[in-house]
Design a protein around this motif. Structure first.
Motif, PDB file in Angstrom:
ATOM      1  N   GLY A   1       7.205  -9.535  -0.130  1.00  0.00           N
ATOM      2  CA  GLY A   1       7.167  -8.073  -0.103  1.00  0.00           C
ATOM      3  C   GLY A   1       7.472  -7.494  -1.471  1.00  0.00           C
ATOM      4  O   GLY A   1       6.820  -6.549  -1.938  1.00  0.00           O
TER       5      GLY A   1
ATOM      6  N   ALA B   1      -2.670  -9.520  -0.032  1.00  0.00           N
ATOM      7  CA  ALA B   1      -4.125  -9.633  -0.207  1.00  0.00           C
ATOM      8  C   ALA B   1      -4.440 -10.465  -1.449  1.00  0.00           C
ATOM      9  O   ALA B   1      -5.398 -11.236  -1.481  1.00  0.00           O
ATOM     10  CB  ALA B   1      -4.748  -8.240  -0.332  1.00  0.00           C
TER      11      ALA B   1
ATOM     12  N   CYS C   1      -4.844  -3.485  -0.347  1.00  0.00           N
ATOM     13  CA  CYS C   1      -3.462  -3.873   0.007  1.00  0.00           C
ATOM     14  C   CYS C   1      -3.474  -4.261   1.477  1.00  0.00           C
ATOM     15  O   CYS C   1      -2.569  -3.915   2.232  1.00  0.00           O
ATOM     16  CB  CYS C   1      -2.500  -2.706  -0.218  1.00  0.00           C
ATOM     17  SG  CYS C   1      -2.430  -2.134  -1.911  1.00  0.00           S
ATOM     18  N   ASP C   2      -4.553  -4.936   1.886  1.00  0.00           N
ATOM     19  CA  ASP C   2      -4.782  -5.148   3.310  1.00  0.00           C
ATOM     20  C   ASP C   2      -4.306  -6.505   3.801  1.00  0.00           C
ATOM     21  O   ASP C   2      -4.836  -7.041   4.776  1.00  0.00           O
ATOM     22  CB  ASP C   2      -6.248  -4.871   3.679  1.00  0.00           C
ATOM     23  CG  ASP C   2      -7.255  -5.556   2.777  1.00  0.00           C
ATOM     24  OD1 ASP C   2      -6.869  -5.994   1.672  1.00  0.00           O
ATOM     25  OD2 ASP C   2      -8.429  -5.671   3.163  1.00  0.00           O
TER      26      ASP C   2
ATOM     27  N   PHE D   1      15.275  -7.214   0.550  1.00  0.00           N
ATOM     28  CA  PHE D   1      14.607  -6.951  -0.734  1.00  0.00           C
ATOM     29  C   PHE D   1      15.495  -7.392  -1.893  1.00  0.00           C
ATOM     30  O   PHE D   1      16.664  -7.020  -1.986  1.00  0.00           O
ATOM     31  CB  PHE D   1      14.212  -5.482  -0.855  1.00  0.00           C
ATOM     32  CG  PHE D   1      13.041  -5.138   0.028  1.00  0.00           C
ATOM     33  CD1 PHE D   1      11.773  -5.638  -0.260  1.00  0.00           C
ATOM     34  CD2 PHE D   1      13.206  -4.362   1.151  1.00  0.00           C
ATOM     35  CE1 PHE D   1      10.687  -5.354   0.564  1.00  0.00           C
ATOM     36  CE2 PHE D   1      12.129  -4.061   1.982  1.00  0.00           C
ATOM     37  CZ  PHE D   1      10.873  -4.559   1.679  1.00  0.00           C
TER      38      PHE D   1
ATOM     39  N   GLY E   1       0.813  -1.221   0.000  1.00  0.00           N
ATOM     40  CA  GLY E   1       0.000   0.000   0.000  1.00  0.00           C
ATOM     41  C   GLY E   1       0.841   1.263   0.000  1.00  0.00           C
ATOM     42  O   GLY E   1       0.556   2.226  -0.728  1.00  0.00           O
TER      43      GLY E   1
HETATM   44  C1  FAD Z   1       8.908 -14.464   8.561  1.00  0.00           C
HETATM   45  C2  FAD Z   1       8.702 -13.717   7.275  1.00  0.00           C
HETATM   46  C3  FAD Z   1       9.809 -13.264   6.573  1.00  0.00           C
HETATM   47  C4  FAD Z   1       9.634 -12.595   5.350  1.00  0.00           C
HETATM   48  N1  FAD Z   1      10.738 -12.148   4.701  1.00  0.00           N
HETATM   49  C5  FAD Z   1      10.590 -11.480   3.536  1.00  0.00           C
HETATM   50  C6  FAD Z   1      11.731 -10.963   2.848  1.00  0.00           C
HETATM   51  O1  FAD Z   1      12.876 -11.108   3.286  1.00  0.00           O
HETATM   52  N2  FAD Z   1      11.523 -10.285   1.681  1.00  0.00           N
HETATM   53  C7  FAD Z   1      10.266 -10.083   1.161  1.00  0.00           C
HETATM   54  O2  FAD Z   1      10.132  -9.451   0.104  1.00  0.00           O
HETATM   55  N3  FAD Z   1       9.173 -10.574   1.802  1.00  0.00           N
HETATM   56  C8  FAD Z   1       9.297 -11.244   2.966  1.00  0.00           C
HETATM   57  N4  FAD Z   1       8.199 -11.701   3.625  1.00  0.00           N
HETATM   58  C9  FAD Z   1       6.859 -11.448   3.065  1.00  0.00           C
HETATM   59  C10 FAD Z   1       6.405 -10.029   3.373  1.00  0.00           C
HETATM   60  O3  FAD Z   1       6.539  -9.780   4.754  1.00  0.00           O
HETATM   61  C11 FAD Z   1       4.955  -9.835   2.966  1.00  0.00           C
HETATM   62  O4  FAD Z   1       4.769 -10.300   1.656  1.00  0.00           O
HETATM   63  C12 FAD Z   1       4.588  -8.355   3.048  1.00  0.00           C
HETATM   64  O5  FAD Z   1       4.731  -7.861   4.350  1.00  0.00           O
HETATM   65  C13 FAD Z   1       3.156  -8.150   2.583  1.00  0.00           C
HETATM   66  O6  FAD Z   1       2.938  -6.766   2.474  1.00  0.00           O
HETATM   67  P1  FAD Z   1       1.457  -6.229   2.240  1.00  0.00           P
HETATM   68  O7  FAD Z   1       1.573  -4.750   2.171  1.00  0.00           O
HETATM   69  O8  FAD Z   1       0.807  -6.941   1.125  1.00  0.00           O
HETATM   70  O9  FAD Z   1       0.660  -6.662   3.545  1.00  0.00           O
HETATM   71  P2  FAD Z   1       0.916  -6.228   5.058  1.00  0.00           P
HETATM   72  O10 FAD Z   1       2.329  -5.913   5.298  1.00  0.00           O
HETATM   73  O11 FAD Z   1       0.284  -7.291   5.886  1.00  0.00           O
HETATM   74  O12 FAD Z   1       0.111  -4.878   5.226  1.00  0.00           O
HETATM   75  C14 FAD Z   1      -1.293  -4.855   5.258  1.00  0.00           C
HETATM   76  C15 FAD Z   1      -1.734  -3.548   5.896  1.00  0.00           C
HETATM   77  O13 FAD Z   1      -3.166  -3.461   5.791  1.00  0.00           O
HETATM   78  C16 FAD Z   1      -3.711  -3.078   7.038  1.00  0.00           C
HETATM   79  N5  FAD Z   1      -5.072  -3.632   7.095  1.00  0.00           N
HETATM   80  C17 FAD Z   1      -5.426  -4.928   7.265  1.00  0.00           C
HETATM   81  N6  FAD Z   1      -6.755  -5.060   7.233  1.00  0.00           N
HETATM   82  C18 FAD Z   1      -7.268  -3.823   7.029  1.00  0.00           C
HETATM   83  C19 FAD Z   1      -8.595  -3.317   6.895  1.00  0.00           C
HETATM   84  N7  FAD Z   1      -9.675  -4.130   6.965  1.00  0.00           N
HETATM   85  N8  FAD Z   1      -8.757  -1.988   6.685  1.00  0.00           N
HETATM   86  C20 FAD Z   1      -7.673  -1.155   6.619  1.00  0.00           C
HETATM   87  N9  FAD Z   1      -6.401  -1.578   6.748  1.00  0.00           N
HETATM   88  C21 FAD Z   1      -6.199  -2.902   6.940  1.00  0.00           C
HETATM   89  C22 FAD Z   1      -2.765  -3.678   8.060  1.00  0.00           C
HETATM   90  O14 FAD Z   1      -2.849  -3.028   9.310  1.00  0.00           O
HETATM   91  C23 FAD Z   1      -1.409  -3.471   7.372  1.00  0.00           C
HETATM   92  O15 FAD Z   1      -0.852  -2.213   7.658  1.00  0.00           O
HETATM   93  C24 FAD Z   1       8.336 -12.390   4.831  1.00  0.00           C
HETATM   94  C25 FAD Z   1       7.221 -12.842   5.536  1.00  0.00           C
HETATM   95  C26 FAD Z   1       7.389 -13.497   6.752  1.00  0.00           C
HETATM   96  C27 FAD Z   1       6.171 -13.983   7.491  1.00  0.00           C
END
Ligand code: FAD
Length: 428
Positions: free
Chosen positions: A329, A317, A170-171, A59, A27
């Protein structure tokens, strides 16, 4: 590194507005990418402020190229706080018996650097105009995304509502927006437990060096063995060692509505008992009390599409994946890098054709991301010596893992953006 992808100089339609739900990696990157293109947006986040856990993240080179394409400042901010690699390699050791190198893979010069998650989010948050962010806004329901012409209406759990020309969910892994796009009983509405859980900790570097030496603590290592592995890499300007221990476990996760459960160091120590002393010393460095984190993904029940009408999904998501290829990520950043220029093209084209733009996004992103969700599952089997073909054969391991990482890292984001823009423009 990035290449400017222009959607022309026509003025931005004054009525066009993007709603981004969730201020995580996907997001916030999308927000900065839209801001750089002068596309109006609001970022809605359920938390009271930007927040991330303290653990580490790295990254990959493809993520860096997507950051640069969105806005070079995204990459520059990451690089400012990224920890230098001791060596520019992924190195896998036999953590069980010998602690000898099984295989190594070049990550590129200064490639795949790590950092604290909270540090990078803080840096990126500084780039977003605060007036475009609304905290304490948890999405609850949406109007029918496929109803023609009207803006999408969003209702939040605090009883307020807002409208937008397009909504991008992007939740995260437990996405509410994803649930709203699918029938209530669709298996893809929820992520599923992968029969793996992990422990994450930051260990003071002095203690890590005392335990495993300067070389082992100063660069990235992955220690593999039967049904478990440990990853270590330095972050925070070499002040802490990020430790991730992943265990296979066939028992069901006790509460699938929750990601974490109380755990303890003794569980990790028990799981790695009898492994090589390097690994048992790392386990000994962990704090006594620590949560264990279930690893969920969407490998078994993928969503059939990332878009419906004027609503799209990005990041976890859309395609939540395990951590084993360090790709999740970065995939969200790639999603944002495709969406930002597409939405700019819509905004400069009078605001119509959102559905076609999202269709083009889905077209270029679906297979790429779904493949990586599946490969990530396989990778953990390689790491845990449970893959029926590879087992603990180190030569087969190198041959199996190399093409997956190369396919992730060598992805050309510019090609995807050009393809998506061409498809969208051809349909207008
Ligand atoms: C142990 C571990 C290690 C990892 N290492 C890596 C790595 O080295 N490199 C890499 O690229 N990836 C890595 N990943 C994966 C990476 O962490 C995730 O893919 C990434 O954090 C996802 O980002 P996102 O923005 O899609 O979701 P999130 O980071 O989960 O963000 C979602 C956001 O939406 C908000 N939200 C949720 N529901 C709602 C709602 N209903 N209304 C409003 N807001 C809401 C949340 O509060 C949050 O801020 C790892 C994952 C894990 C578990």
């Amino acid at each position: 590194m990035g290449k400017a992808t222009s959607s022309g100089t026509a003025p931005i339609s004054p009525d066009f507005r993007v709603a981004i739900i969730g201020a995580g990696i996907a997001g916030i990157n999308l927000a900065i990418g839209l801001q750089a293109r002068n596309v109006p947006f609001t970022l809605y986040e359920r938390a009271p402020e930007f927040r991330e856990i303290g653990a580490g993240i790295g990254f990959s080179p493809n993520s860096e190229r997507a950051m640069a394409l969105l806005d070079p400042e995204i990459l520059a901010s990451f690089k400012r706080i990224a920890n230098p690699n001791g060596e520019d390699y992924f190195q896998w050791n036999d953590g069980h018996v010998t602690d000898e190198l099984i295989f190594k893979l070049f990550v590129g010069k200064d490639g795949f650097q790590g950092c604290r998650r909270s540090d990078v989010l803080e840096e990126w948050a500084k780039l977003v105009d605060p007036s475009s962010i609304q905290f304490n806004k948890q999405i609850d329901t949406l109007s029918d995304p496929a109803s023609a012409g009207d803006p999408v209406e969003m209702r939040f759990t605090d009883g307020t509502s807002a409208t937008a020309s397009v909504v991008i969910g992007c939740d995260g892994i437990r996405s509410r927006v994803r649930q709203l796009l699918l029938p209530a009983d669709a298996p893809a509405a929820h992520p599923h437990y992968t029969a793996k859980y992990c422990f994450r900790a930051l260990v003071p570097m002095a203690a890590a060096v005392a335990a495993v030496g300067t070389y082992k603590a100063g660069t990235r290592f992955m220690f593999l063995g039967p049904r478990a592995h440990i990853i270590t890499y330095p972050i925070g300007g070499n002040t802490v060692l990020n430790v991730l221990a992943v265990l296979s476990d066939d028992a069901p996760w006790p509460d699938t509505a929750k990601h974490t459960a109380p755990g303890s160091k003794s569980e990790v120590v028990r799981a790695f008992a009898g492994w090589h002393p390097t690994v048992t010393k790392i386990a000994d460095l962990l704090p006594d009390e620590m949560d264990k984190w279930a690893i969920f993904d969407m490998a078994e029940h993928p969503v059939p599409t990332y878009v419906r009408g004027r609503v799209g999904l990005a990041g976890d998501a859309a395609h939540a994946t395990g951590p084993h290829l360090g790709a999740g990520g970065g995939l969200g950043i790639e999603d944002a890098a495709v969406l930002a220029p597409l939405l700019e093209a819509v905004a400069r084209g009078g605001g119509g054709g959102v559905e076609r733009a999202l269709g083009a996004y889905n077209e270029v992103r679906y297979q790429r991301t779904q493949d990586i969700v599946q490969w990530t599952r396989q990778a953990c089997d390689y790491f845990h010596w449970t893959d029926p073909e590879v087992g603990s054969d180190f030569e087969k391991f190198g041959k199996a893992i190399t093409p997956k990482f190369h396919a992730i890292w060598e992805y050309d984001i510019n090609v995807s953006v050009e393809k998506a823009l061409a498809q969208y423009k051809a349909s207008v």
